[in-house]
Enzyme design. Sequence first.
Site, short mmCIF file in Angstrom:
data_model
loop_
_atom_site.label_atom_id
_atom_site.label_comp_id
_atom_site.label_asym_id
_atom_site.label_seq_id
_atom_site.Cartn_x
_atom_site.Cartn_y
_atom_site.Cartn_z
N GLY A 46 0.82 -1.21 0.00
CA GLY A 46 0.00 0.00 0.00
C GLY A 46 0.85 1.24 0.00
O GLY A 46 2.07 1.19 -0.21
N ASP A 84 -6.57 5.47 16.89
CA ASP A 84 -5.27 4.99 17.39
C ASP A 84 -4.65 3.91 16.51
O ASP A 84 -3.77 3.19 16.97
CB ASP A 84 -5.43 4.47 18.81
CG ASP A 84 -6.42 3.29 18.86
OD1 ASP A 84 -7.02 2.97 17.80
OD2 ASP A 84 -6.58 2.69 19.94
N GLU A 119 13.14 -7.01 -3.07
CA GLU A 119 13.62 -8.06 -2.17
C GLU A 119 12.81 -8.12 -0.88
O GLU A 119 12.98 -9.04 -0.10
CB GLU A 119 15.10 -7.83 -1.85
CG GLU A 119 15.98 -7.93 -3.08
CD GLU A 119 17.43 -7.62 -2.77
OE1 GLU A 119 17.73 -7.30 -1.62
OE2 GLU A 119 18.24 -7.72 -3.71
#
Lengths: 236, 236
Positions: A46, A84, A119
Site C-alpha cells: 500500500g 489509534d 527483495e
Amino acid sequence: MTQSIRVAVSTVILTLRRTESGSAVLTLPLVLRTREPFAGQWALPGGWLTDTESPVDAAARTLAETTGLAPSYLEQLYAFGAVDRSPTRVVSIVYWALLRQDDVDAQSAAHRASGRAPENVRWFDVGELPQLAFDHSHIIDYALWRLRNKVGYSRVAHGFLPAEFTLADLREAYEAILGRSLDPANFRRQVDASGSLIPTDRFRTGNPRPARLYRYNTDVALADTGPLRPEETSIR
Amino acid sequence: MTQSIRVAVSTVILTLRRTESGSAVLTLPLVLRTREPFAGQWALPGGWLTDTESPVDAAARTLAETTGLAPSYLEQLYAFGAVDRSPTRVVSIVYWALLRQDDVDAQSAAHRASGRAPENVRWFDVGELPQLAFDHSHIIDYALWRLRNKVGYSRVAHGFLPAEFTLADLREAYEAILGRSLDPANFRRQVDASGSLIPTDRFRTGNPRPARLYRYNTDVALADTGPLRPEETSIR
C-alpha cells in the site's frame, strides 16, 4: 476546517498455494517496512493516496510498485479509521482481490525479469503470519472473515481456480478458506443449489474415477458492485 | 508526504413512510446546504471527520447535530473518493441505517422540543428526490441498490418494522424497497426458507382473516460486521 488526517490505501491479495503434501493453503503477499513507523515489520502492500488519483487507482499502483501484481479487479473491503490505528492519524481504504496461483507466478516472474523485483516482498500462509505493522493483522482477520462468510462458490472458483475445475478442486479451495473438511456429498448439493457453476461435458481422468469439469457461471456477477462507477472500482 | 485531501462522513438514513393511501414508501432525510459549494442544494447529513474521533463517531455526531436522529447502529456503506466528486478533494466515508418510522418520529419530536430543531432538514421519498449536491445522488443510488440486493428479511424486519409484524407488513416493506408487487405465496415460502423470522402464537385480527404475527430471529446477525471493532462500527 483544518484536518491532520492523511489517507492511505492497502490491498489484501489472497491466493491458494499448493503445498508439497498436496493440500491447499491461503497465502498473501506482505512487504517489509524499511522506514518508521514499524521499520523491520511486515505490512500489507500500500501507500499514500495522491491528490490526483482515485483510491482504487492508488491501491492498484502501490500494489504493482511493491509486488508487480496487477489483478484484473480490486474490490473495496473497508475503510479503517480508528483514531489509534497508527502513530499519526491515518484513514486507510483497503481493497482486496482473489488471484489464481498461476497468474501470481506469471506476474511475479515478469516483475523479476524487469529487474524491479523487490527483495522485501514475501508470501505468507495466513496461518503463519509474522507480527504485522499498524492494525494490519486486524485488517487481514476481517478480509478472511469476509472471504469465509460472504463470497460465493462462483467467485471463489473464478478467483482461485482455472477456467475449468472439478468439484473436488472447488471443495479443496473452500476447505482451505474455512480451515476444515467438508462432506463431499453435501458440498455437491450446495453447489448445485447455488446455480453458480455450470457442468461441462468434459472429464478429468483420474483416480478413483473420472471427475466432471465445471466452469463458473459468468451470468453471476463476480464482484457485485452495483451502480458503483468504474473509477470507484477496479473493474476497468 | 503532503496531501490536499480531506475526509468527510455522510449518512444515508432510510425509513418507511405510510402514505395517506396506505402504501409504504422509502424516505430519507436531507439537509439544505447554506454554504458553498452547492449552497441552496440538498445533501446527505454529514460533515468533516475531526482529528480525535473515529469515522463512525463522526457520522453519528453529524447526523445528530443536523437531524436529531440517533440510530442504535450505523453500518459502513462505502468510501467514495473519486477525484472529481467535489470541487476540492474530499474522500467521504458513508454510513447507513434503517430506522423505524415511530423511532424517527420520537427522536424528531425530542429534537424539536429541545429547541434545536433545524429548519433546513426535510424528508424526501426516494422516488421524488430534489437535485443533490456533490455525488450524493449517486451515493443514494448505491445505498438503495445495496438495500434491494443484500439486505435479508430479518434486517428489513428489524430495521423498519415493530417487534411483531405480519408477513403482509414485511411484504409491503419489500415491495416499497423493490418498487414492485410480490406474490404473497412465493414471498411466504422464501421467508420460511430463510429461517430469519420466528412465528409467534399471536394473531392480528382483521380483514379478511386473522394474520399471524412474526418476530425477527435475533440469532441472525443484523449488521454482519464480523471481527470489526466497536470503534469501527456503531454497534455501541
